[in-house]
Design a protein around this motif. Structure first.
Motif, PDB file in Angstrom:
ATOM      1  N   ALA A   9       2.918   7.850   8.901  1.00  0.00           N
ATOM      2  CA  ALA A   9       3.048   9.301   8.975  1.00  0.00           C
ATOM      3  C   ALA A   9       2.134  10.024   7.990  1.00  0.00           C
ATOM      4  O   ALA A   9       2.180  11.251   7.894  1.00  0.00           O
ATOM      5  N   SER A  10       1.302   9.273   7.287  1.00  0.00           N
ATOM      6  CA  SER A  10       0.382   9.906   6.328  1.00  0.00           C
ATOM      7  C   SER A  10      -0.678  10.746   7.007  1.00  0.00           C
ATOM      8  O   SER A  10      -1.322  11.586   6.365  1.00  0.00           O
ATOM      9  N   LEU A  29       9.728   9.759   7.116  1.00  0.00           N
ATOM     10  CA  LEU A  29       8.268   9.689   7.154  1.00  0.00           C
ATOM     11  C   LEU A  29       7.779   8.491   6.359  1.00  0.00           C
ATOM     12  O   LEU A  29       7.719   8.520   5.129  1.00  0.00           O
ATOM     13  N   GLY A  30       7.426   7.425   7.062  1.00  0.00           N
ATOM     14  CA  GLY A  30       6.922   6.229   6.405  1.00  0.00           C
ATOM     15  C   GLY A  30       5.443   6.349   6.106  1.00  0.00           C
ATOM     16  O   GLY A  30       4.633   6.607   6.998  1.00  0.00           O
ATOM     17  N   GLY A  31       5.076   6.190   4.860  1.00  0.00           N
ATOM     18  CA  GLY A  31       3.669   6.276   4.470  1.00  0.00           C
ATOM     19  C   GLY A  31       3.555   6.356   2.970  1.00  0.00           C
ATOM     20  O   GLY A  31       4.488   6.769   2.272  1.00  0.00           O
ATOM     21  N   ARG A  32       2.394   5.951   2.452  1.00  0.00           N
ATOM     22  CA  ARG A  32       2.214   5.959   1.003  1.00  0.00           C
ATOM     23  C   ARG A  32       2.042   7.358   0.447  1.00  0.00           C
ATOM     24  O   ARG A  32       2.457   7.651  -0.667  1.00  0.00           O
ATOM     25  N   LYS A  33       1.416   8.258   1.203  1.00  0.00           N
ATOM     26  CA  LYS A  33       1.193   9.623   0.738  1.00  0.00           C
ATOM     27  C   LYS A  33       1.399  10.563   1.923  1.00  0.00           C
ATOM     28  O   LYS A  33       0.563  10.632   2.823  1.00  0.00           O
ATOM     29  N   ILE A  34       2.516  11.271   1.917  1.00  0.00           N
ATOM     30  CA  ILE A  34       2.865  12.141   3.027  1.00  0.00           C
ATOM     31  C   ILE A  34       2.263  13.529   2.804  1.00  0.00           C
ATOM     32  O   ILE A  34       2.399  14.108   1.722  1.00  0.00           O
ATOM     33  N   PRO A  35       1.573  14.086   3.808  1.00  0.00           N
ATOM     34  CA  PRO A  35       0.971  15.413   3.644  1.00  0.00           C
ATOM     35  C   PRO A  35       2.022  16.478   3.337  1.00  0.00           C
ATOM     36  O   PRO A  35       3.127  16.451   3.893  1.00  0.00           O
ATOM     37  N   GLU A  36       1.682  17.394   2.468  1.00  0.00           N
ATOM     38  CA  GLU A  36       2.588  18.490   2.141  1.00  0.00           C
ATOM     39  C   GLU A  36       2.819  19.347   3.378  1.00  0.00           C
ATOM     40  O   GLU A  36       1.899  19.650   4.134  1.00  0.00           O
ATOM     41  N   PRO A  44       8.325   6.630   1.195  1.00  0.00           N
ATOM     42  CA  PRO A  44       7.141   5.893   0.727  1.00  0.00           C
ATOM     43  C   PRO A  44       7.435   4.413   0.598  1.00  0.00           C
ATOM     44  O   PRO A  44       8.368   4.009  -0.111  1.00  0.00           O
ATOM     45  N   VAL A  45       6.671   3.603   1.280  1.00  0.00           N
ATOM     46  CA  VAL A  45       6.913   2.167   1.273  1.00  0.00           C
ATOM     47  C   VAL A  45       5.614   1.439   1.589  1.00  0.00           C
ATOM     48  O   VAL A  45       4.786   1.938   2.351  1.00  0.00           O
ATOM     49  N   ASP A  46       5.437   0.284   0.971  1.00  0.00           N
ATOM     50  CA  ASP A  46       4.335  -0.603   1.324  1.00  0.00           C
ATOM     51  C   ASP A  46       4.865  -1.579   2.363  1.00  0.00           C
ATOM     52  O   ASP A  46       5.671  -2.456   2.048  1.00  0.00           O
ATOM     53  N   LEU A  47       4.459  -1.391   3.603  1.00  0.00           N
ATOM     54  CA  LEU A  47       4.992  -2.208   4.694  1.00  0.00           C
ATOM     55  C   LEU A  47       4.659  -3.681   4.532  1.00  0.00           C
ATOM     56  O   LEU A  47       5.304  -4.537   5.148  1.00  0.00           O
ATOM     57  N   ASP A  49       5.017  -5.261   1.762  1.00  0.00           N
ATOM     58  CA  ASP A  49       5.988  -5.831   0.838  1.00  0.00           C
ATOM     59  C   ASP A  49       7.218  -6.212   1.651  1.00  0.00           C
ATOM     60  O   ASP A  49       8.252  -5.534   1.643  1.00  0.00           O
ATOM     61  N   LEU A  50       7.110  -7.302   2.365  1.00  0.00           N
ATOM     62  CA  LEU A  50       8.135  -7.677   3.349  1.00  0.00           C
ATOM     63  C   LEU A  50       9.486  -7.924   2.707  1.00  0.00           C
ATOM     64  O   LEU A  50      10.530  -7.651   3.311  1.00  0.00           O
ATOM     65  N   ASP A  51       9.490  -8.433   1.481  1.00  0.00           N
ATOM     66  CA  ASP A  51      10.757  -8.735   0.815  1.00  0.00           C
ATOM     67  C   ASP A  51      11.544  -7.471   0.485  1.00  0.00           C
ATOM     68  O   ASP A  51      12.763  -7.543   0.273  1.00  0.00           O
ATOM     69  N   ALA A  52      10.867  -6.332   0.436  1.00  0.00           N
ATOM     70  CA  ALA A  52      11.534  -5.084   0.049  1.00  0.00           C
ATOM     71  C   ALA A  52      12.074  -4.315   1.252  1.00  0.00           C
ATOM     72  O   ALA A  52      12.844  -3.359   1.074  1.00  0.00           O
ATOM     73  N   LEU A  53      11.718  -4.706   2.462  1.00  0.00           N
ATOM     74  CA  LEU A  53      12.053  -3.885   3.624  1.00  0.00           C
ATOM     75  C   LEU A  53      13.550  -3.798   3.872  1.00  0.00           C
ATOM     76  O   LEU A  53      14.064  -2.732   4.240  1.00  0.00           O
ATOM     77  N   ALA A  54      14.281  -4.880   3.684  1.00  0.00           N
ATOM     78  CA  ALA A  54      15.718  -4.845   3.939  1.00  0.00           C
ATOM     79  C   ALA A  54      16.405  -3.838   3.023  1.00  0.00           C
ATOM     80  O   ALA A  54      17.241  -3.035   3.462  1.00  0.00           O
ATOM     81  N   ALA A  55      16.050  -3.863   1.728  1.00  0.00           N
ATOM     82  CA  ALA A  55      16.664  -2.931   0.783  1.00  0.00           C
ATOM     83  C   ALA A  55      16.253  -1.495   1.074  1.00  0.00           C
ATOM     84  O   ALA A  55      17.083  -0.566   1.018  1.00  0.00           O
ATOM     85  N   ARG A  56      14.985  -1.286   1.388  1.00  0.00           N
ATOM     86  CA  ARG A  56      14.513   0.084   1.623  1.00  0.00           C
ATOM     87  C   ARG A  56      15.110   0.677   2.905  1.00  0.00           C
ATOM     88  O   ARG A  56      15.401   1.871   2.961  1.00  0.00           O
TER      89      ARG A  56
END
Length: 219
Positions: A9-10, A29-36, A44-47, A49-56
């Motif tokens: 969504a960046s 809105l998934g993305g490292r930097k979302i437009p204002e 904001p998530v690094d897709l 980083d697979l180990d973090a997806l369940a928690a996020r």
């Protein structure tokens, strides 16, 4: 109001999809930097980083629509395509999609939800220098087909746009040493409208594949 998660969504197609869903959905809105000014809730998530997806994804209470729009492309002859390019392309374009979908399946099942996968014309036909990207998009198409068969209560739609006027396309044209001609390409908003049409299709319809080509080059 239904809930939607849109990755990528960046900008480009992902941001356009977020805009068209906002009136009827609570959009994450998934993305490292979302437009204002983009309507929705930044996620904001690094897709990769697979180990973090369940928690996020636990932050998202329920989910009706999952739109996979994040992706990357590096074009080069196969003889010059590095192992790094293969790994990074497949990791973001396929593996991250598969894992994010997997961890969200319980919520999608509960909602009889809808998964949208933004594919590419390269997922239907391979041109020279597009080997790694096309391989990832063929794999994404296979993933969608398998998911559709295994999860009959979830609608799964693959969207295959042609060249679209995005920053990614600008980079592609620079690599191809060609002109960036947005007037000859699809608008991101056009692709987003087709996504909205699929999501709002009557409940008795299952739009499985949507192929969109720029009118200037159709035929």
């Amino acid at each position: 109001m239904q809930t939607a998660l849109v990755t990528g969504a960046s900008g480009g197609i992902g941001a356009a999809i977020a805009h068209v869903l906002a009136p009827t959905h609570e959009v994450w809105l998934g993305g490292r930097k979302i437009p204002e000014g983009l309507p929705g809730r930044p996620w904001p998530v690094d897709l990769r980083d697979l180990d973090a997806l369940a928690a996020r994804t636990a932050e998202i209470p329920d989910l009706d629509v999952l739109v996979h729009s994040a992706g990357m492309v590096e074009i080069a002859p196969l003889s010059q395509t590095s192992v790094r390019t293969w790994r990074e392309t497949l990791e973001l374009n396929v593996i991250a999609v598969a894992e994010l979908t997997r961890v969200l399946l319980p919520k999608l099942r509960a909602a009889n939800g809808h998964v949208i996968l933004i594919n590419s014309g390269a997922g239907l036909r391979v041109n020279a220098n597009w080997g790694a990207y096309a391989a990832s998009k063929y794999a994404l198409r296979a993933f969608a087909d398998a998911l559709r068969t295994e999860e009959p209560d979830i609608r799964v739609t693959s969207v295959f746009p042609g060249r679209t006027a995005t920053e990614m396309q600008r980079g592609v044209r620079a690599t191809e040493q060609g002109d960036y001609e947005p007037e000859k390409y699809l608008k991101p908003e056009t692709v987003a409208q087709f996504v909205l049409n699929a999501i709002t299709a009557p409940a008795d319809a299952h739009p499985t594949e949507v192929v969109i080509r720029p009118r200037a080059t159709a035929g």
